[in-house]
Design a protein around this motif. Structure first.
Motif, PDB file in Angstrom:
ATOM      1  N   LEU A 121       0.829  -1.185   0.000  1.00 59.12           N
ATOM      2  CA  LEU A 121       0.000   0.000   0.000  1.00 59.12           C
ATOM      3  C   LEU A 121       0.877   1.254   0.000  1.00 59.12           C
ATOM      4  CD1 LEU A 121      -2.818   1.280   0.218  1.00 59.12           C
ATOM      5  CD2 LEU A 121      -2.567   1.152   2.723  1.00 59.12           C
ATOM      6  N   LEU A 122       0.653   2.121  -0.993  1.00 63.33           N
ATOM      7  CA  LEU A 122       1.391   3.371  -1.088  1.00 63.33           C
ATOM      8  C   LEU A 122       0.449   4.534  -0.807  1.00 63.33           C
ATOM      9  CD1 LEU A 122       3.559   2.737  -4.283  1.00 63.33           C
ATOM     10  CD2 LEU A 122       4.236   2.525  -1.885  1.00 63.33           C
ATOM     11  N   LEU A 123       0.838   5.417   0.107  1.00 65.03           N
ATOM     12  CA  LEU A 123       0.017   6.570   0.446  1.00 65.03           C
ATOM     13  C   LEU A 123       0.504   7.797  -0.311  1.00 65.03           C
ATOM     14  CD1 LEU A 123      -0.337   6.248   4.330  1.00 65.03           C
ATOM     15  CD2 LEU A 123      -1.985   5.574   2.585  1.00 65.03           C
ATOM     16  N   PRO A 124      -0.405   8.614  -0.852  1.00 62.89           N
ATOM     17  CA  PRO A 124       0.004   9.886  -1.447  1.00 62.89           C
ATOM     18  C   PRO A 124       0.678  10.758  -0.388  1.00 62.89           C
ATOM     19  CG  PRO A 124      -2.289   9.366  -1.976  1.00 62.89           C
ATOM     20  CD  PRO A 124      -1.856   8.389  -0.944  1.00 62.89           C
ATOM     21  N   ILE A 125       1.600  11.597  -0.835  1.00 62.60           N
ATOM     22  CA  ILE A 125       2.332  12.451   0.109  1.00 62.60           C
ATOM     23  C   ILE A 125       1.392  13.283   0.976  1.00 62.60           C
ATOM     24  CG2 ILE A 125       3.949  14.380   0.291  1.00 62.60           C
ATOM     25  CD1 ILE A 125       5.415  13.269  -2.122  1.00 62.60           C
ATOM     26  N   PRO A 126       0.380  13.968   0.405  1.00 59.05           N
ATOM     27  CA  PRO A 126      -0.508  14.770   1.261  1.00 59.05           C
ATOM     28  C   PRO A 126      -1.223  13.934   2.325  1.00 59.05           C
ATOM     29  CG  PRO A 126      -0.827  15.340  -1.053  1.00 59.05           C
ATOM     30  CD  PRO A 126       0.017  14.111  -1.014  1.00 59.05           C
ATOM     31  N   SER A 167      -5.697  14.736  -1.079  1.00 52.92           N
ATOM     32  CA  SER A 167      -5.452  13.350  -1.499  1.00 52.92           C
ATOM     33  C   SER A 167      -6.673  12.758  -2.196  1.00 52.92           C
ATOM     34  CB  SER A 167      -5.089  12.494  -0.285  1.00 52.92           C
ATOM     35  OG  SER A 167      -3.885  12.948   0.309  1.00 52.92           O
ATOM     36  N   LEU A 168      -7.842  12.982  -1.617  1.00 54.07           N
ATOM     37  CA  LEU A 168      -9.059  12.415  -2.193  1.00 54.07           C
ATOM     38  C   LEU A 168      -9.368  13.000  -3.569  1.00 54.07           C
ATOM     39  CD1 LEU A 168     -11.367  12.267   0.967  1.00 54.07           C
ATOM     40  CD2 LEU A 168     -10.184  10.368  -0.165  1.00 54.07           C
ATOM     41  N   VAL A 169      -9.102  14.300  -3.718  1.00 54.96           N
ATOM     42  CA  VAL A 169      -9.418  14.961  -4.994  1.00 54.96           C
ATOM     43  C   VAL A 169      -8.363  14.655  -6.049  1.00 54.96           C
ATOM     44  CG1 VAL A 169      -9.691  17.186  -6.153  1.00 54.96           C
ATOM     45  CG2 VAL A 169     -10.770  16.795  -3.928  1.00 54.96           C
ATOM     46  N   GLN A 170      -7.095  14.853  -5.693  1.00 57.53           N
ATOM     47  CA  GLN A 170      -6.025  14.783  -6.692  1.00 57.53           C
ATOM     48  C   GLN A 170      -5.551  13.361  -6.979  1.00 57.53           C
ATOM     49  OE1 GLN A 170      -5.305  17.433  -8.345  1.00 57.53           O
ATOM     50  NE2 GLN A 170      -6.363  18.910  -7.028  1.00 57.53           N
ATOM     51  N   HIS A 171      -5.653  12.465  -5.996  1.00 58.45           N
ATOM     52  CA  HIS A 171      -5.081  11.133  -6.164  1.00 58.45           C
ATOM     53  C   HIS A 171      -6.125  10.022  -6.270  1.00 58.45           C
ATOM     54  CE1 HIS A 171      -0.912  12.472  -5.522  1.00 58.45           C
ATOM     55  NE2 HIS A 171      -1.443  13.316  -4.656  1.00 58.45           N
ATOM     56  N   TYR A 172      -7.314  10.267  -5.705  1.00 58.47           N
ATOM     57  CA  TYR A 172      -8.346   9.232  -5.734  1.00 58.47           C
ATOM     58  C   TYR A 172      -9.564   9.636  -6.570  1.00 58.47           C
ATOM     59  CZ  TYR A 172      -5.602   7.071  -2.032  1.00 58.47           C
ATOM     60  OH  TYR A 172      -4.588   6.492  -1.303  1.00 58.47           O
ATOM     61  N   GLY A 173      -9.491  10.825  -7.151  1.00 58.34           N
ATOM     62  CA  GLY A 173     -10.521  11.239  -8.091  1.00 58.34           C
ATOM     63  C   GLY A 173     -11.885  11.503  -7.510  1.00 58.34           C
ATOM     64  N   GLU A 222     -16.273  15.206  -6.175  1.00 56.63           N
ATOM     65  CA  GLU A 222     -17.316  15.882  -5.399  1.00 56.63           C
ATOM     66  C   GLU A 222     -16.727  16.825  -4.351  1.00 56.63           C
ATOM     67  OE1 GLU A 222     -18.830  12.192  -7.164  1.00 56.63           O
ATOM     68  OE2 GLU A 222     -17.097  12.673  -5.891  1.00 56.63           O
ATOM     69  N   LEU A 223     -15.479  16.585  -3.960  1.00 57.17           N
ATOM     70  CA  LEU A 223     -14.831  17.432  -2.948  1.00 57.17           C
ATOM     71  C   LEU A 223     -14.011  18.556  -3.564  1.00 57.17           C
ATOM     72  CD1 LEU A 223     -13.590  14.740  -0.386  1.00 57.17           C
ATOM     73  CD2 LEU A 223     -15.638  16.162  -0.271  1.00 57.17           C
ATOM     74  N   LEU A 224     -14.045  18.676  -4.886  1.00 57.65           N
ATOM     75  CA  LEU A 224     -13.239  19.701  -5.546  1.00 57.65           C
ATOM     76  C   LEU A 224     -13.628  21.101  -5.088  1.00 57.65           C
ATOM     77  CD1 LEU A 224     -11.043  20.191  -7.643  1.00 57.65           C
ATOM     78  CD2 LEU A 224     -12.811  20.288  -9.404  1.00 57.65           C
ATOM     79  N   PHE A 225     -14.925  21.298  -4.818  1.00 51.16           N
ATOM     80  CA  PHE A 225     -15.396  22.607  -4.360  1.00 51.16           C
ATOM     81  C   PHE A 225     -14.908  22.902  -2.942  1.00 51.16           C
ATOM     82  CE2 PHE A 225     -18.230  26.177  -4.899  1.00 51.16           C
ATOM     83  CZ  PHE A 225     -18.644  26.502  -3.618  1.00 51.16           C
ATOM     84  N   LEU A 226     -14.719  21.824  -2.140  1.00 50.12           N
ATOM     85  CA  LEU A 226     -14.307  22.007  -0.742  1.00 50.12           C
ATOM     86  C   LEU A 226     -12.826  22.320  -0.603  1.00 50.12           C
ATOM     87  CD1 LEU A 226     -15.088  21.788   2.275  1.00 50.12           C
ATOM     88  CD2 LEU A 226     -14.598  19.329   2.120  1.00 50.12           C
ATOM     89  N   LEU A 267       0.188  19.131 -14.735  1.00 50.30           N
ATOM     90  CA  LEU A 267       1.084  19.562 -13.661  1.00 50.30           C
ATOM     91  C   LEU A 267       0.342  19.912 -12.371  1.00 50.30           C
ATOM     92  CD1 LEU A 267       3.677  21.854 -15.499  1.00 50.30           C
ATOM     93  CD2 LEU A 267       4.117  19.657 -14.398  1.00 50.30           C
ATOM     94  N   ARG A 268      -0.950  20.167 -12.487  1.00 49.49           N
ATOM     95  CA  ARG A 268      -1.695  20.657 -11.324  1.00 49.49           C
ATOM     96  C   ARG A 268      -1.637  19.705 -10.129  1.00 49.49           C
ATOM     97  NH1 ARG A 268      -7.546  23.622 -11.133  1.00 49.49           N
ATOM     98  NH2 ARG A 268      -7.674  23.796  -8.864  1.00 49.49           N
ATOM     99  N   PRO A 269      -1.946  18.411 -10.292  1.00 53.55           N
ATOM    100  CA  PRO A 269      -1.883  17.521  -9.117  1.00 53.55           C
ATOM    101  C   PRO A 269      -0.507  17.464  -8.486  1.00 53.55           C
ATOM    102  CG  PRO A 269      -3.034  16.466 -10.944  1.00 53.55           C
ATOM    103  CD  PRO A 269      -2.392  17.694 -11.496  1.00 53.55           C
ATOM    104  N   LEU A 270       0.534  17.493  -9.316  1.00 52.78           N
ATOM    105  CA  LEU A 270       1.900  17.425  -8.794  1.00 52.78           C
ATOM    106  C   LEU A 270       2.233  18.660  -7.969  1.00 52.78           C
ATOM    107  CD1 LEU A 270       4.618  15.941  -8.720  1.00 52.78           C
ATOM    108  CD2 LEU A 270       5.242  17.166 -10.817  1.00 52.78           C
TER     109      LEU A 270
END
Length: 341
Positions: free
Chosen positions: A2-7, A46-52, A55-59, A181-184
């Motif tokens: 299991l690899l966790l995103p940095i954030p 993490s949820l928005v940029q790495h797990y797609g 729905e949380l993009l506005f938050l 480049l945005r997620p990075l």
């Protein structure tokens, strides 16, 4: 594996620090709240940029806009003065400024939310940088920590400004068609900024680092006044009298604010008078008195650790450094000299 995103990894660290600060009641009351919101921001990224989870993009920008005002209020509460309610409550409403920009972004102004975020991050980051580096000292910071609290808070201010720079970089990348480049950028820069907030947990436990002003040719045991201003000289004389008669320097949690209250002076006035008269900040002036007390104890046969704790120090590295700065010798060497005399 299991690899966790940095954030997300940063968020877990911040959540642990928030829980620890809340349970142990360490630092200002706003500190666990700040760490908790920073952890939430890491989870949302993490949820928005790495797990797609779109729905949380506005938050995401709303939680991001909550971090700078909380950092500023925590800084004021920890190092300068207690927040005044309801006046300072207005800072907590800062994220609301982003809502009209988000609505405008949905109707054809996509860069407006980023522009508002840049203003929020630069404004609060700059305010922390300026006040933490003002040179008059942080009234509520322990004098035994020297410059470390100021440096940590300056790092937080700089990290907030770096976050603003990342928002500008994201806007430029989108304009140039480099959306990949945005997620990075978001992950790396936001993680760095959030982690810098976690460093605040170190303020209470580590001494300041050596700097150029502690060079051997500046070591001294007595102070020659550098000003002839009678008011400054009188203030420093009152401070020295207070330390000599009531031995307040033995308190390891002594702060500039406490000393100023005892003398009936504004903290800035006391700090500036000591600086102009001695050429040192008040932390070094108090530590010099602590070292003289430690010398007395070592001369009476006390061991180094006992002398350190009985003189207002709670970290050996800080004690050793200040002892060398003031006397030109290590505590062990000084004790050996006294034993041979």
């Amino acid at each position: 594996m299991l690899l966790l995103p940095i954030p997300l990894a940063v968020a877990l660290v911040l959540a642990f620090l928030a829980a620890r600060a809340a349970l142990l009641r360490e630092g200002p009351r706003l500190f666990p709240v700040l760490l908790g919101v920073a952890a939430l921001q890491g989870v949302v990224i993490s949820l928005v940029q790495h797990y797609g989870v779109r729905e949380l993009l506005f938050l995401q920008p709303v939680t991001a806009a909550s971090v700078p005002p909380l950092a500023y209020l925590a800084f004021r509460q920890a190092a300068v003065s207690a927040p005044r309610w309801p006046r300072d409550f207005a800072h907590l409403l800062t994220p609301l400024l982003l809502l009209p920009a988000l609505l405008a972004g949905q109707s054809g102004s996509p860069l407006l939310p980023d522009a508002v975020l840049v203003i929020i991050f630069v404004g609060y980051g700059g305010a922390i940088l300026v006040q933490a580096g003002s040179g008059t000292g942080l009234p509520l910071a322990s004098l035994g920590q020297g410059a470390l609290p100021s440096r940590i808070w300056q790092a937080v201010g700089a990290a907030l400004i770096l976050s603003a720079v990342s928002d500008a970089a994201i806007a430029y990348a989108l304009h140039e068609g480099l959306a990949w480049l945005r997620p990075l950028i978001v992950s790396l820069v936001s993680s760095l900024a959030l982690l810098s907030i976690g460093l605040l947990a170190l303020v209470g436990g580590r001494p300041e680092r050596e700097d150029a002003s502690t060079a051997p040719d500046e070591r001294h045991t007595t102070t020659t006044p550098r000003t002839t201003d009678p008011d400054d000289l009188e203030i420093v004389a009152r401070l020295d009298t207070l330390m000599n008669e009531e031995r307040v320097f033995l308190d390891p949690d002594l702060t500039l604010a406490r000393l100023a209250r005892r003398l009936g002076l504004p903290a800035k006035v006391l700090s500036a008078a000591v600086n102009r008269t001695t050429g040192e900040n008040i932390s070094r002036h108090v530590n010099a008195r602590r070292i003289r007390h430690a010398c007395e104890l070592l001369g009476q046969g006390e061991n180094v650790t006992a002398a350190m704790l009985a003189s207002g120090f709670n970290t050996k590295s800080n004690f050793n450094r200040e002892f060398l700065r003031v006397t030109g010798k290590t505590p062990s060497a000084f004790r050996s000299t006294c034993s041979e005399a």
